[in-house]
Design a protein around this motif. Sequence first.
Motif, PDB file in Angstrom:
ATOM      1  N   UNK A  69       0.975  -1.328  -0.033  1.00  0.00           N
ATOM      2  CA  UNK A  69      -0.034   0.101  -0.202  1.00  0.00           C
ATOM      3  C   UNK A  69       1.086   1.161   0.021  1.00  0.00           C
ATOM      4  N   UNK A  70       0.442   2.113  -0.654  1.00  0.00           N
ATOM      5  CA  UNK A  70       0.855   3.731  -0.792  1.00  0.00           C
ATOM      6  C   UNK A  70      -0.320   4.668  -0.275  1.00  0.00           C
ATOM      7  N   UNK A  71      -0.605   4.757   0.837  1.00  0.00           N
ATOM      8  CA  UNK A  71      -1.514   5.234   1.541  1.00  0.00           C
ATOM      9  C   UNK A  71      -1.631   6.692   1.634  1.00  0.00           C
ATOM     10  N   UNK A  72      -2.634   7.436   1.844  1.00  0.00           N
ATOM     11  CA  UNK A  72      -2.652   8.812   2.368  1.00  0.00           C
ATOM     12  C   UNK A  72      -1.850   8.751   3.370  1.00  0.00           C
ATOM     13  N   UNK A  73      -0.484   9.817   3.461  1.00  0.00           N
ATOM     14  CA  UNK A  73       0.315   9.922   4.720  1.00  0.00           C
ATOM     15  C   UNK A  73       0.941  11.360   4.624  1.00  0.00           C
ATOM     16  N   UNK A  74       0.671  12.374   4.200  1.00  0.00           N
ATOM     17  CA  UNK A  74       0.918  13.717   4.265  1.00  0.00           C
ATOM     18  C   UNK A  74       0.038  14.486   5.349  1.00  0.00           C
ATOM     19  N   UNK A  75       0.664  14.943   6.251  1.00  0.00           N
ATOM     20  CA  UNK A  75      -0.274  15.403   7.299  1.00  0.00           C
ATOM     21  C   UNK A  75      -0.495  16.869   6.975  1.00  0.00           C
ATOM     22  N   UNK A  76      -1.679  17.249   7.577  1.00  0.00           N
ATOM     23  CA  UNK A  76      -2.469  18.660   6.906  1.00  0.00           C
ATOM     24  C   UNK A  76      -1.331  19.827   7.258  1.00  0.00           C
ATOM     25  N   UNK A  77      -0.477  19.655   8.104  1.00  0.00           N
ATOM     26  CA  UNK A  77       0.237  20.776   8.499  1.00  0.00           C
ATOM     27  C   UNK A  77       1.349  20.814   7.430  1.00  0.00           C
ATOM     28  N   UNK A  78       1.608  20.098   6.693  1.00  0.00           N
ATOM     29  CA  UNK A  78       2.400  19.884   5.510  1.00  0.00           C
ATOM     30  C   UNK A  78       2.059  20.580   4.508  1.00  0.00           C
ATOM     31  N   UNK A  79       0.813  21.107   4.455  1.00  0.00           N
ATOM     32  CA  UNK A  79       0.199  21.519   3.013  1.00  0.00           C
ATOM     33  C   UNK A  79       1.181  22.744   2.658  1.00  0.00           C
ATOM     34  N   UNK A 139      -3.469   6.498  10.760  1.00  0.00           N
ATOM     35  CA  UNK A 139      -4.603   5.756  10.653  1.00  0.00           C
ATOM     36  C   UNK A 139      -4.634   4.739   9.560  1.00  0.00           C
ATOM     37  N   UNK A 140      -4.172   5.087   8.325  1.00  0.00           N
ATOM     38  CA  UNK A 140      -4.242   3.869   7.176  1.00  0.00           C
ATOM     39  C   UNK A 140      -3.108   2.695   7.643  1.00  0.00           C
ATOM     40  N   UNK A 141      -2.214   3.223   8.368  1.00  0.00           N
ATOM     41  CA  UNK A 141      -1.277   1.927   8.412  1.00  0.00           C
ATOM     42  C   UNK A 141      -1.917   1.138   9.544  1.00  0.00           C
ATOM     43  N   UNK A 142      -2.601   1.497  10.475  1.00  0.00           N
ATOM     44  CA  UNK A 142      -3.055   0.706  11.928  1.00  0.00           C
ATOM     45  C   UNK A 142      -4.114  -0.252  10.941  1.00  0.00           C
ATOM     46  N   UNK A 143      -5.058   0.320  10.141  1.00  0.00           N
ATOM     47  CA  UNK A 143      -6.151  -0.513   9.709  1.00  0.00           C
ATOM     48  C   UNK A 143      -5.311  -1.605   8.753  1.00  0.00           C
ATOM     49  N   UNK A 144      -4.587  -1.286   7.860  1.00  0.00           N
ATOM     50  CA  UNK A 144      -3.831  -2.022   6.861  1.00  0.00           C
ATOM     51  C   UNK A 144      -3.331  -3.144   7.582  1.00  0.00           C
TER      52      UNK A 144
END
Length: 286
Positions: A187-197, A222-227
């Motif tokens: 998986x290449x899930x969403x991983x960019x934090x909103x503060x990094x925008x 969150x995605x890593x935990x679920x995956x």
Amino acid sequence: MTFEEAGQAAKENLYSIYEENEAGNIAELLLAHVTQLNRAARLRQKDSMLTSAQQELFTNCLNRLLLYEPVQYVLQEAWFCGHRFLVNSHVLIPRPETEELAYWIKTSAKPGARILDIGTGSGCIAIALKKYLPDADVSAIDISPEALEVAQTNAEDLKTEIHFKLTDILDSNQWDFSNENFDIIVSNPPYIKETEKQQMRDNVLLFEPFTALFVQDKDPLIFYRHIILFSKKYLKLHGRLYFEINEALGKEVVALLMKEGFEEIVLKKDMQGKDRMVSAGLKSNY
């Protein structure tokens, strides 16, 4: 306007929003798309005139580029692992570091491996792995019907058989894989934090799908935990889990994998020297 004049006009306009080398590369892609000729052929025909249709296409594409729209979306194509992929605003543009992830899996996968790509987007990882490993059985899931439509088109265009399924990995009620177990989950899930925008450019922020990029600062894993939980249920004994990760969260992802019973954990840097990939296997006594 000649081919040469069009190329110069594209570069001069693009210099206003891109650095010189990048502007030149984008102009090259634009001219190749408009003329359907490679650079060598265009140089031989540099004094040839654009047709009226080519002129219109050139102008429309350049205007979109000057509004920061990524060239891959304007041209509706991106290259990944040597293959041309359809891309549009429903899917992320494939990145070179993700090519490194696909190649890493290729070098370690066993013949006939059963592979699942979670959050497939354009299908680039799943399709590249099928190209690398023709005898593999490859499946791919995504939450977006529009993304899966793009991925299916790419699979058909590239003559690969991929099993696609609409699934929200964050909803365990949708984990309908009761008769399936996988040798590899990637998986290449969403991983960019909103503060990094604030560190990101407009051509990403304004056009690429938000939900495929960003996670809330309060729960960036969150995605890593679920995956990981999914993988504990559907990964075969001695199978492996592969992630692309936020370069700032490598230690946190490794710690989470250890906590959840994984071993043989490898944190791998990309070609730029940034922590970018993780691989791990379940403990044999899990």
